[in-house]
Design an enzyme around this catalytic site. Sequence first.
Site, PDB file in Angstrom:
ATOM      1  N   GLU A 153       1.052  -1.178  -0.041  1.00  0.00           N
ATOM      2  CA  GLU A 153      -0.081   0.015  -0.090  1.00  0.00           C
ATOM      3  C   GLU A 153       0.865   1.078   0.076  1.00  0.00           C
ATOM      4  OE1 GLU A 153      -2.793   0.440   3.314  1.00  0.00           O
ATOM      5  OE2 GLU A 153      -3.362   2.205   2.442  1.00  0.00           O
ATOM      6  N   ASN A 178      -4.646   4.965  -1.951  1.00  0.00           N
ATOM      7  CA  ASN A 178      -5.902   5.485  -1.208  1.00  0.00           C
ATOM      8  C   ASN A 178      -6.540   6.616  -1.838  1.00  0.00           C
ATOM      9  OD1 ASN A 178      -5.788   4.226   1.643  1.00  0.00           O
ATOM     10  ND2 ASN A 178      -3.766   4.850   1.371  1.00  0.00           N
ATOM     11  N   GLU A 202      -8.178   1.741  -2.655  1.00  0.00           N
ATOM     12  CA  GLU A 202      -8.782   1.577  -1.250  1.00  0.00           C
ATOM     13  C   GLU A 202      -9.689   2.921  -1.219  1.00  0.00           C
ATOM     14  OE1 GLU A 202      -5.944   0.974   1.808  1.00  0.00           O
ATOM     15  OE2 GLU A 202      -5.031  -0.730   0.546  1.00  0.00           O
ATOM     16  N   ASP A 248     -11.895   0.162   2.590  1.00  0.00           N
ATOM     17  CA  ASP A 248     -10.836   0.324   3.588  1.00  0.00           C
ATOM     18  C   ASP A 248     -11.687   0.756   4.893  1.00  0.00           C
ATOM     19  OD1 ASP A 248      -8.244   0.826   4.634  1.00  0.00           O
ATOM     20  OD2 ASP A 248      -7.606   2.510   3.492  1.00  0.00           O
ATOM     21  N   GLU A 285      -5.855  -5.084   8.849  1.00  0.00           N
ATOM     22  CA  GLU A 285      -4.880  -4.079   9.124  1.00  0.00           C
ATOM     23  C   GLU A 285      -4.452  -4.020  10.539  1.00  0.00           C
ATOM     24  OE1 GLU A 285      -5.658  -0.652   6.350  1.00  0.00           O
ATOM     25  OE2 GLU A 285      -7.474  -0.854   7.780  1.00  0.00           O
TER      26      GLU A 285
HETATM   27  P1  C2E Z   1      -5.124   3.438   5.957  1.00  0.00           P
HETATM   28  O1  C2E Z   1      -5.220   3.491   4.367  1.00  0.00           O
HETATM   29  O2  C2E Z   1      -6.094   2.714   6.682  1.00  0.00           O
HETATM   30  O3  C2E Z   1      -3.554   2.751   6.042  1.00  0.00           O
HETATM   31  C1  C2E Z   1      -3.260   2.071   7.217  1.00  0.00           C
HETATM   32  C2  C2E Z   1      -2.651   2.539   8.311  1.00  0.00           C
HETATM   33  O4  C2E Z   1      -2.213   1.764   9.283  1.00  0.00           O
HETATM   34  C3  C2E Z   1      -1.282   3.135   7.960  1.00  0.00           C
HETATM   35  O5  C2E Z   1      -1.253   4.503   8.772  1.00  0.00           O
HETATM   36  C4  C2E Z   1      -0.368   2.377   8.476  1.00  0.00           C
HETATM   37  O6  C2E Z   1       0.939   3.026   8.551  1.00  0.00           O
HETATM   38  C5  C2E Z   1      -1.001   1.820   9.939  1.00  0.00           C
HETATM   39  N1  C2E Z   1      -0.441   0.631  10.283  1.00  0.00           N
HETATM   40  C6  C2E Z   1      -0.292  -0.549   9.266  1.00  0.00           C
HETATM   41  N2  C2E Z   1       0.154  -1.513  10.244  1.00  0.00           N
HETATM   42  C7  C2E Z   1       0.043  -1.048  11.442  1.00  0.00           C
HETATM   43  C8  C2E Z   1       0.346  -1.772  12.912  1.00  0.00           C
HETATM   44  O7  C2E Z   1       0.592  -3.067  12.934  1.00  0.00           O
HETATM   45  N3  C2E Z   1       0.132  -1.050  13.728  1.00  0.00           N
HETATM   46  C9  C2E Z   1      -0.337   0.411  13.836  1.00  0.00           C
HETATM   47  N4  C2E Z   1      -0.218   0.796  15.089  1.00  0.00           N
HETATM   48  N5  C2E Z   1      -0.423   1.090  12.739  1.00  0.00           N
HETATM   49  C10 C2E Z   1      -0.244   0.254  11.440  1.00  0.00           C
HETATM   50  P2  C2E Z   1      -0.693   6.128   8.082  1.00  0.00           P
HETATM   51  O8  C2E Z   1       0.143   5.560   7.211  1.00  0.00           O
HETATM   52  O9  C2E Z   1      -0.371   7.084   9.152  1.00  0.00           O
HETATM   53  O10 C2E Z   1      -1.997   6.520   7.422  1.00  0.00           O
HETATM   54  C11 C2E Z   1      -3.133   7.031   7.898  1.00  0.00           C
HETATM   55  C12 C2E Z   1      -4.082   7.144   6.864  1.00  0.00           C
HETATM   56  O11 C2E Z   1      -4.123   8.281   6.161  1.00  0.00           O
HETATM   57  C13 C2E Z   1      -4.372   5.991   6.005  1.00  0.00           C
HETATM   58  O12 C2E Z   1      -5.009   4.727   6.659  1.00  0.00           O
HETATM   59  C14 C2E Z   1      -5.324   6.466   4.791  1.00  0.00           C
HETATM   60  O13 C2E Z   1      -6.663   6.762   5.142  1.00  0.00           O
HETATM   61  C15 C2E Z   1      -4.605   8.099   4.889  1.00  0.00           C
HETATM   62  N6  C2E Z   1      -3.709   8.271   3.667  1.00  0.00           N
HETATM   63  C16 C2E Z   1      -2.294   7.714   3.866  1.00  0.00           C
HETATM   64  N7  C2E Z   1      -1.801   7.916   2.621  1.00  0.00           N
HETATM   65  C17 C2E Z   1      -2.948   8.687   1.984  1.00  0.00           C
HETATM   66  C18 C2E Z   1      -2.842   9.128   0.468  1.00  0.00           C
HETATM   67  O14 C2E Z   1      -1.661   9.279  -0.391  1.00  0.00           O
HETATM   68  N8  C2E Z   1      -3.722   9.948   0.160  1.00  0.00           N
HETATM   69  C19 C2E Z   1      -5.030   9.697   0.876  1.00  0.00           C
HETATM   70  N9  C2E Z   1      -6.287  10.483   0.193  1.00  0.00           N
HETATM   71  N10 C2E Z   1      -5.176   9.189   2.019  1.00  0.00           N
HETATM   72  C20 C2E Z   1      -4.022   8.619   2.506  1.00  0.00           C
HETATM   73 MG    MG Z   2      -5.701   2.359   3.097  1.00  0.00          MG
HETATM   74 MG    MG Z   3      -7.413   1.240   6.523  1.00  0.00          MG
HETATM   75 MG    MG Z   4      -7.029   3.816   8.516  1.00  0.00          MG
END
Ligand code: C2E
Ligand code: MG
Ligand code: MG
Ligand code: MG
Length: 279
Positions: A59, A118, A150, A180, A237
């Site tokens: 991802e 995403n 997603e 998602d 996730e």
């Molecule tokens: P998401 O799409 O649900 O992505 C999964 C989030 O869970 C990611 O946080 C990832 O780092 C985190 N994660 C994965 N495995 C674990 C784990 O074992 N433990 C914990 N504590 N966390 C875990 P992240 O990277 O901080 O992203 C947060 C949200 O921001 C994403 O949730 C997504 O909704 C949004 N996002 C991230 N990148 C983009 C992007 O390029 N565009 C848009 N529109 N939204 C984005």
């Molecule tokens: Mg996602």
């Molecule tokens: Mg997610």
């Molecule tokens: Mg999320």
Amino acid sequence: TVKGTHKSDFAIYDNFLHTQVSKEKMIENRMNEALKNNEFIVYLQPKIDLSSRKIVGAEALVRWRFPSGQILSPNDFIPIFEKNGFVTDLDFYVYEKTLSTLQKWLLQGNPEIIISINVSGIHLNEANFLDRFLGLLEKYNIPPRLIELEITESIFFKELDRLVLIINSFRQKGFLISIDDFGSGYSSLNMLKTLPIDILKLDREFFMWNEMGVQDKIVISGIISLAKGLGLKVVSEGVETEEQVEFLLESSCDMAQGYLFYKPMPVEEFEKLLDIKSI
Ligand code: C2E
Ligand code: MG
Ligand code: MG
Ligand code: MG
């Protein structure tokens, strides 16, 4: 004023609000410059097939690296950009970076890999989103079957009919579609049977307990079997423990994404991990 509340409570609250507001202002003041400066970077988090423990995809997750080196998480700026509209420019920047990386890999003859991106709910109301995205795929010569879109469930709670049409138009082009953060907000079981999707991503909140209780397990395995019965693949996730893996295997969950396996990492690190040839 509210009875029984001390003046000092308001002072603390005011101060908190002030800090929030100035942080938001700072983010908005700097966003355009940051985009030009390449301060937004794409990390990749591997997706694991649970029975073979092999990496089956990744991802793309954006990060904001300030000139000072400090890294900001998307939860700190995506919601602000969704409010002020900047999320479209940012996302297309992320998509472009991601697709050009994928093109490099394909040109070097590496095995194909599915990359998830995403899609903010904002884009689903943009008339030209799909055409603009298809334009990028053409530019980088990427087959849509390698891209998973997603879509966060929180936007699914109304206008289900219209959403079905939009998702179908994506799907007809050959993209994989996942829902998602399922289970975190407005998810409904009706949605599951109505939406033309391929993959369900179980929200990380389900796995936030060190030891899952009996109730948690019943709910999770129930959702998984429902989704599987409807022909969907399931990704969990936020998987952080072996105990969770064991339980998810018993529950026939297909894939997982979580710190137990890998954290999101810079592209170069991902290439090393998978021994990907790059130029
Ligand atoms: P998401 O799409 O649900 O992505 C999964 C989030 O869970 C990611 O946080 C990832 O780092 C985190 N994660 C994965 N495995 C674990 C784990 O074992 N433990 C914990 N504590 N966390 C875990 P992240 O990277 O901080 O992203 C947060 C949200 O921001 C994403 O949730 C997504 O909704 C949004 N996002 C991230 N990148 C983009 C992007 O390029 N565009 C848009 N529109 N939204 C984005
Ligand atoms: Mg996602
Ligand atoms: Mg997610
Ligand atoms: Mg999320």
